[in-house]
Design a protein around this motif. Structure first.
Motif, PDB file in Angstrom:
ATOM      1  N   THR A  37      26.545  33.829  42.711  1.00 33.02           N
ATOM      2  CA  THR A  37      25.680  34.971  43.022  1.00 33.02           C
ATOM      3  C   THR A  37      26.307  35.788  44.148  1.00 33.02           C
ATOM      4  O   THR A  37      27.025  35.248  45.007  1.00 33.02           O
ATOM      5  N   ARG A  38      26.051  37.076  44.132  1.00 32.96           N
ATOM      6  CA  ARG A  38      26.575  37.978  45.153  1.00 32.96           C
ATOM      7  C   ARG A  38      25.719  39.231  45.213  1.00 32.96           C
ATOM      8  O   ARG A  38      24.969  39.515  44.279  1.00 32.96           O
ATOM      9  N   ARG A  39      25.837  39.964  46.300  1.00 31.98           N
ATOM     10  CA  ARG A  39      25.222  41.282  46.415  1.00 31.98           C
ATOM     11  C   ARG A  39      26.328  42.316  46.534  1.00 31.98           C
ATOM     12  O   ARG A  39      27.283  42.129  47.301  1.00 31.98           O
ATOM     13  N   VAL A  40      26.195  43.389  45.779  1.00 33.90           N
ATOM     14  CA  VAL A  40      27.244  44.404  45.741  1.00 33.90           C
ATOM     15  C   VAL A  40      26.704  45.726  46.277  1.00 33.90           C
ATOM     16  O   VAL A  40      25.619  46.173  45.885  1.00 33.90           O
ATOM     17  N   GLN A  97      28.826  52.671  26.723  1.00 33.70           N
ATOM     18  CA  GLN A  97      29.762  51.882  27.517  1.00 33.70           C
ATOM     19  C   GLN A  97      29.991  52.598  28.845  1.00 33.70           C
ATOM     20  O   GLN A  97      30.719  53.575  28.938  1.00 33.70           O
ATOM     21  N   VAL A  98      29.323  52.131  29.879  1.00 36.09           N
ATOM     22  CA  VAL A  98      29.394  52.777  31.187  1.00 36.09           C
ATOM     23  C   VAL A  98      29.761  51.724  32.226  1.00 36.09           C
ATOM     24  O   VAL A  98      29.339  50.567  32.128  1.00 36.09           O
ATOM     25  N   THR A  99      30.583  52.097  33.202  1.00 36.53           N
ATOM     26  CA  THR A  99      31.023  51.134  34.201  1.00 36.53           C
ATOM     27  C   THR A  99      29.874  50.729  35.119  1.00 36.53           C
ATOM     28  O   THR A  99      28.898  51.458  35.300  1.00 36.53           O
ATOM     29  N   LYS A 100      30.026  49.571  35.728  1.00 34.84           N
ATOM     30  CA  LYS A 100      29.023  49.083  36.675  1.00 34.84           C
ATOM     31  C   LYS A 100      28.935  50.016  37.882  1.00 34.84           C
ATOM     32  O   LYS A 100      27.846  50.258  38.414  1.00 34.84           O
ATOM     33  N   THR A 101      30.079  50.530  38.309  1.00 32.14           N
ATOM     34  CA  THR A 101      30.088  51.459  39.440  1.00 32.14           C
ATOM     35  C   THR A 101      29.281  52.714  39.137  1.00 32.14           C
ATOM     36  O   THR A 101      28.424  53.132  39.926  1.00 32.14           O
ATOM     37  N   ALA A 102      29.562  53.329  37.983  1.00 28.75           N
ATOM     38  CA  ALA A 102      28.863  54.559  37.629  1.00 28.75           C
ATOM     39  C   ALA A 102      27.365  54.323  37.489  1.00 28.75           C
ATOM     40  O   ALA A 102      26.544  55.156  37.915  1.00 28.75           O
ATOM     41  N   GLU A 118      29.102  39.064  33.761  1.00 28.61           N
ATOM     42  CA  GLU A 118      28.405  39.502  34.966  1.00 28.61           C
ATOM     43  C   GLU A 118      27.097  40.175  34.581  1.00 28.61           C
ATOM     44  O   GLU A 118      27.087  41.116  33.797  1.00 28.61           O
ATOM     45  N   ARG A 119      26.020  39.662  35.159  1.00 28.86           N
ATOM     46  CA  ARG A 119      24.698  40.256  34.961  1.00 28.86           C
ATOM     47  C   ARG A 119      24.317  40.993  36.241  1.00 28.86           C
ATOM     48  O   ARG A 119      24.144  40.387  37.291  1.00 28.86           O
ATOM     49  N   TRP A 120      24.205  42.313  36.137  1.00 29.88           N
ATOM     50  CA  TRP A 120      23.829  43.152  37.275  1.00 29.88           C
ATOM     51  C   TRP A 120      22.356  43.499  37.142  1.00 29.88           C
ATOM     52  O   TRP A 120      21.940  44.098  36.140  1.00 29.88           O
ATOM     53  N   ALA A 121      21.562  43.110  38.140  1.00 37.27           N
ATOM     54  CA  ALA A 121      20.117  43.328  38.112  1.00 37.27           C
ATOM     55  C   ALA A 121      19.723  44.365  39.161  1.00 37.27           C
ATOM     56  O   ALA A 121      20.022  44.204  40.353  1.00 37.27           O
ATOM     57  N   PHE A 122      19.020  45.408  38.715  1.00 35.85           N
ATOM     58  CA  PHE A 122      18.615  46.504  39.589  1.00 35.85           C
ATOM     59  C   PHE A 122      17.165  46.313  40.035  1.00 35.85           C
ATOM     60  O   PHE A 122      16.402  45.550  39.413  1.00 35.85           O
ATOM     61  N   PRO A 123      16.762  46.968  41.115  1.00 35.67           N
ATOM     62  CA  PRO A 123      15.423  46.745  41.671  1.00 35.67           C
ATOM     63  C   PRO A 123      14.273  46.971  40.706  1.00 35.67           C
ATOM     64  O   PRO A 123      13.205  46.370  40.863  1.00 35.67           O
ATOM     65  N   LEU A 158      24.871  43.822  31.305  1.00 35.71           N
ATOM     66  CA  LEU A 158      25.642  42.599  31.139  1.00 35.71           C
ATOM     67  C   LEU A 158      27.029  42.980  30.654  1.00 35.71           C
ATOM     68  O   LEU A 158      27.181  43.590  29.592  1.00 35.71           O
ATOM     69  N   GLU A 159      28.029  42.638  31.446  1.00 38.86           N
ATOM     70  CA  GLU A 159      29.407  42.978  31.106  1.00 38.86           C
ATOM     71  C   GLU A 159      30.217  41.707  30.910  1.00 38.86           C
ATOM     72  O   GLU A 159      30.181  40.789  31.727  1.00 38.86           O
TER      73      GLU A 159
END
Length: 283
Positions: free
Chosen positions: A87-90, A271-276, A227-232, A238-239
């Motif tokens: 787990t991490r925070r980005v 298909q969009v990047t995690k950053t964008a 990688e599962r990125w979860a937003f507030p 999921l990438e």
């Protein structure tokens, strides 16, 4: 993307069943159909010039990172939860109007929990920048090709290890995360960034809570990351990704496509990047 929107997922082009290439037949979950692919790269497409020949995006790139955005439902057969999770925070840093992003620059800060935190300054696309000679000489810039279905770009990253707990301590003391950007990274930003922008102009986009899994699906020799990125607001992306040498990319891409298709995994239509996604969400 609105803050309450999930990443749109629809059925993409299905993959064509290849001729027998010597690999064993993959076992598909019940009810799943084998997808079809076009071309040697499967989900991905090779970089080509106007004549249609495959070309290397950058002579400096040694690796390709194959990425594909899918969904929780599509990836259910991969059974991610049975693997160990990190787990991490980005956090991302940019100006309120995202001036760095418009100039192909990314600043990412990661709170890695019980592992050393890190800070990355990335040039993407690298082709739009004149990389300073001092950076080329020190070989500190990691150059690779980021490939997603329908899109690929050459990027260069300058990464610095921060130590354990550095990000958390900075946040608890109210220190700007921009102060964690190291001197070599600041020089890179000064050389390639927009004129008139300083670290004091940057704000935080994030955090995003991230879970990372490392797995090796049946039939695939390399390591696959999820990688599962979860937003507030509860939305997630999921990438799936893997890295390989440039010369092995066509074979790895084709094989990974077949393995994922056998598990019922298909790319999301968007298909969009995690950053964008993160910059748009918090912007």
């Amino acid at each position: 993307m609105g803050k309450t929107d999930q990443i749109a997922v629809t059925h993409a082009r299905r993959l064509r069943r290849p001729e027998n290439d010597g690999h064993h037949e993959l076992q598909r979950p019940p009810g799943r159909q084998r997808a079809r692919h076009t071309g040697k790269w499967g989900f991905w497409t090779p970089p080509v010039d106007r004549s249609g020949r495959t070309v290397t995006l950058s002579g400096e790139a040694e690796r390709v990172e194959l990425k594909v955005v899918s969904s929780e439902r599509q990836c259910r057969a991969l059974d991610l939860e049975r693997y160990a999770v990190q787990t991490r925070r980005v956090f991302f840093l940019d100006t309120p109007d995202r001036a760095l992003d418009r100039h192909g620059l990314i600043i990412r800060i990661r709170d890695m929990g019980d592992r050393p935190d890190d800070a990355v300054v990335k040039l993407r696309p690298m082709a739009s920048h004149t990389v300073p000679k001092w950076l080329r000489r020190t070989s500190r810039l990691e150059v690779e090709i980021d490939a997603m279905p329908g899109h690929r770009v050459c990027s260069g990253s300058l990464k610095v290890r921060l130590g354990r707990g550095v990000v958390g301590r900075a946040l608890s003391k109210g220190r700007p995360l921009a102060k964690l950007v190291a001197p070599p990274q600041r020089r890179l930003l000064a050389a390639c960034g927009p004129a008139g922008v300083s670290l004091t102009d940057l704000i935080v986009f994030g955090p995003v809570e991230v879970q990372k899994y490392k797995l090796q699906p049946t039939g695939f020799d390399g390591q696959l990351s999820a990688e599962r990125w979860a937003f507030p607001d509860g939305s997630t992306i999921l990438e799936l990704s893997t890295r390989c040498p440039v010369g092995e990319a066509p074979a790895v891409a084709a094989r990974l496509t077949e393995v994922l298709a056998a598990h019922g995994v298909e790319p999301a239509e968007l298909q969009v990047t995690k950053t964008a996604t993160t910059l748009r969400y918090f912007g």
